[in-house]
Design an enzyme around this catalytic site. Structure first.
Site, mmCIF file in Angstrom:
data_model
loop_
_atom_site.group_PDB
_atom_site.id
_atom_site.type_symbol
_atom_site.label_atom_id
_atom_site.label_comp_id
_atom_site.label_asym_id
_atom_site.label_seq_id
_atom_site.Cartn_x
_atom_site.Cartn_y
_atom_site.Cartn_z
ATOM 1 N N GLU A 193 0.817 -1.214 0.000
ATOM 2 C CA GLU A 193 0.000 0.000 0.000
ATOM 3 C C GLU A 193 0.852 1.265 0.000
ATOM 4 O O GLU A 193 0.549 2.224 -0.732
ATOM 5 C CB GLU A 193 -0.938 -0.015 1.209
ATOM 6 C CG GLU A 193 -2.043 -1.058 1.099
ATOM 7 C CD GLU A 193 -2.911 -1.152 2.332
ATOM 8 O OE1 GLU A 193 -3.892 -1.897 2.309
ATOM 9 O OE2 GLU A 193 -2.606 -0.468 3.336
ATOM 10 N N HIS A 253 -10.198 0.925 -0.088
ATOM 11 C CA HIS A 253 -10.742 0.146 1.024
ATOM 12 C C HIS A 253 -12.266 0.014 0.943
ATOM 13 O O HIS A 253 -12.863 -0.684 1.773
ATOM 14 C CB HIS A 253 -10.367 0.793 2.360
ATOM 15 C CG HIS A 253 -8.907 0.660 2.702
ATOM 16 N ND1 HIS A 253 -7.943 1.487 2.151
ATOM 17 C CD2 HIS A 253 -8.253 -0.192 3.526
ATOM 18 C CE1 HIS A 253 -6.756 1.149 2.640
ATOM 19 N NE2 HIS A 253 -6.908 0.141 3.459
#
Length: 395
Positions: free
Chosen positions: A252, A285
């Site tokens: 990420e 997300h």
């Protein structure tokens, strides 16, 4: 390897020795403005002052041209000459693409100065959307019906994010152009993994700064006897924990900070880019709502509340992480900071108020927050790190 004559024949132009004052709008394939002129002898090399710096330790375009124009013999085999040919390709067009292109591509990626100033704000934002889609879509290519925390799902998704982490920097490289005015730096510097003159201990500052913010939870863990390294091996033997504190932080941070900010900062500036990057990080997300509904049995409204709460604190961390990355130019310390945050989780303020050592724990929360705010700017002073994002880039 080619002799000077064969190399010139392949390029359809003589190896150019560039002379100050003969600027031409096009040269070779017309990709880059450059200068052309008769071959300059080695004695004139020191007088070629109108140079364009193309990378640390490489020299100017004029220097390269002089070296190319004065090479004779059947083989050009030195590392310097190999690198000169690669730079000639980047400057004059694909006709000059030499042999062993993988080796030479790595050479220019690691040492030649590149620039992203031509990437506008719209292009930068669309590119970041593409990286986000690539990252998230890779998680669903397997078509499994198992929940996201199932070991088989985790193993497959680790493979996906590994592939994404390799493709993202290649996409960034496609937008890189040779630096034309001494600005910029090697591509690895933009990605935060290049060599730096900062002392080794400075790489620990982002992690220590993050730990300062979590001083309250750390004190609570100390009183509860939860601090220590005795259970680290067993903790990391669980693939769920490996995903959360190794795979997720590395992939990420690399995709959503190291690969996005080089494309955003030139068009949006540093400050706005720091605020925009977390939007893509939060969007990545949103797909968790699917798992909450289909595998955890949550109602749609409850699932969205959980995801939006997660979106809130992940976006806050995204702002902090992007801020530190732009100012320090280091991505490796952020891997550790992200992993630390995943281990600690979001602070439980209710538990702090109910703790048996409430005064000490709550006091540590306040001290940690004050110290974090006081240290944030001086601890990430760009002059301490020589961040590439503070070289000729507007705020």
């Amino acid at each position: 390897m080619r002799s000077r004559t064969k190399f010139a024949a392949r390029c359809e132009i003589p190896p150019p020795a560039l002379v100050p004052g003969s600027l031409s709008p096009h040269c070779g394939s017309g990709r880059r403005p450059c200068t052309r002129g008769p071959a300059a002898p080695r004695a004139q090399e020191s007088r070629l002052q109108d140079s364009i710096i193309v990378g640390p330790g490489v020299g100017s375009i004029n220097d390269i041209a002089v070296r190319l124009a004065n090479v004779d013999g059947p083989d050009l085999c030195t590392k310097e000459q190999e690198h000169d040919k690669l730079l000639a390709w980047r400057l004059y067009g694909s006709e000059c693409w030499p042999k062993h292109w993988v080796v030479k591509t790595m050479a220019i990626v690691t040492s030649a100065a590149v620039d992203f100033s031509h990437v506008g704000p719209v292009t930068g934002v669309l590119s970041c959307m593409l990286i986000t889609i690539l990252y998230v879509a890779g998680l669903y290519v397997w078509g499994t019906d198992l929940p996201r925390d199932h070991p088989n799902t985790i193993k497959k998704r680790v493979t996906s994010v590994a592939v994404s982490s390799l493709l993202c920097p290649l996409y960034v490289w496609l937008w890189a152009a040779p630096a034309a005015d001494g600005s910029g730096g090697p591509l690895l510097d933009y990605l935060g993994i290049g060599l730096t003159d900062a002392p080794l201990y400075m790489h620990t500052v982002p992690l220590l700064l993050t730990m300062t913010l979590f001083l309250g939870p750390l004190v609570a863990c100390y009183f509860d006897g939860e601090l220590g390294t005795s259970g680290v091996v067993s903790y990391l033997s669980n693939i769920y924990n490996v995903r959360n504190i190794v795979v997720a932080p590395v992939s990420e941070e690399f995709a959503f900070r190291a690969c996005m900010l080089p494309l955003l900062v030139p068009g949006l500036g540093r400050n706005l880019s720091i605020c925009v990057v977390p939007v893509f990080f939060g969007m990545a997300h949103l797909h968790h709502v699917i798992d909450h509904i289909h595998h955890c049995g949550k109602a749609v409204s409850e699932a969205w509340v959980l995801v939006l709460v997660q979106l809130g604190y992940t976006s806050l961390f995204g702002v902090y992480s992007a801020f530190v990355f732009v100012r320090t130019g280091l991505i490796l310390p952020l891997f550790a900071a992200h992993a630390f945050c995943n281990v600690m989780g979001f602070p439980d303020f209710g538990a702090a108020l109910a703790h048996r050592h409430k005064v000490a724990v709550c006091g540590a929360y306040v001290v940690g927050l004050v110290a974090f705010c006081a240290l944030l700017w001086p601890a990430t002073d760009p002059s301490l790190y020589d961040s590439v994002y503070f070289r000729h880039v507007a705020a």
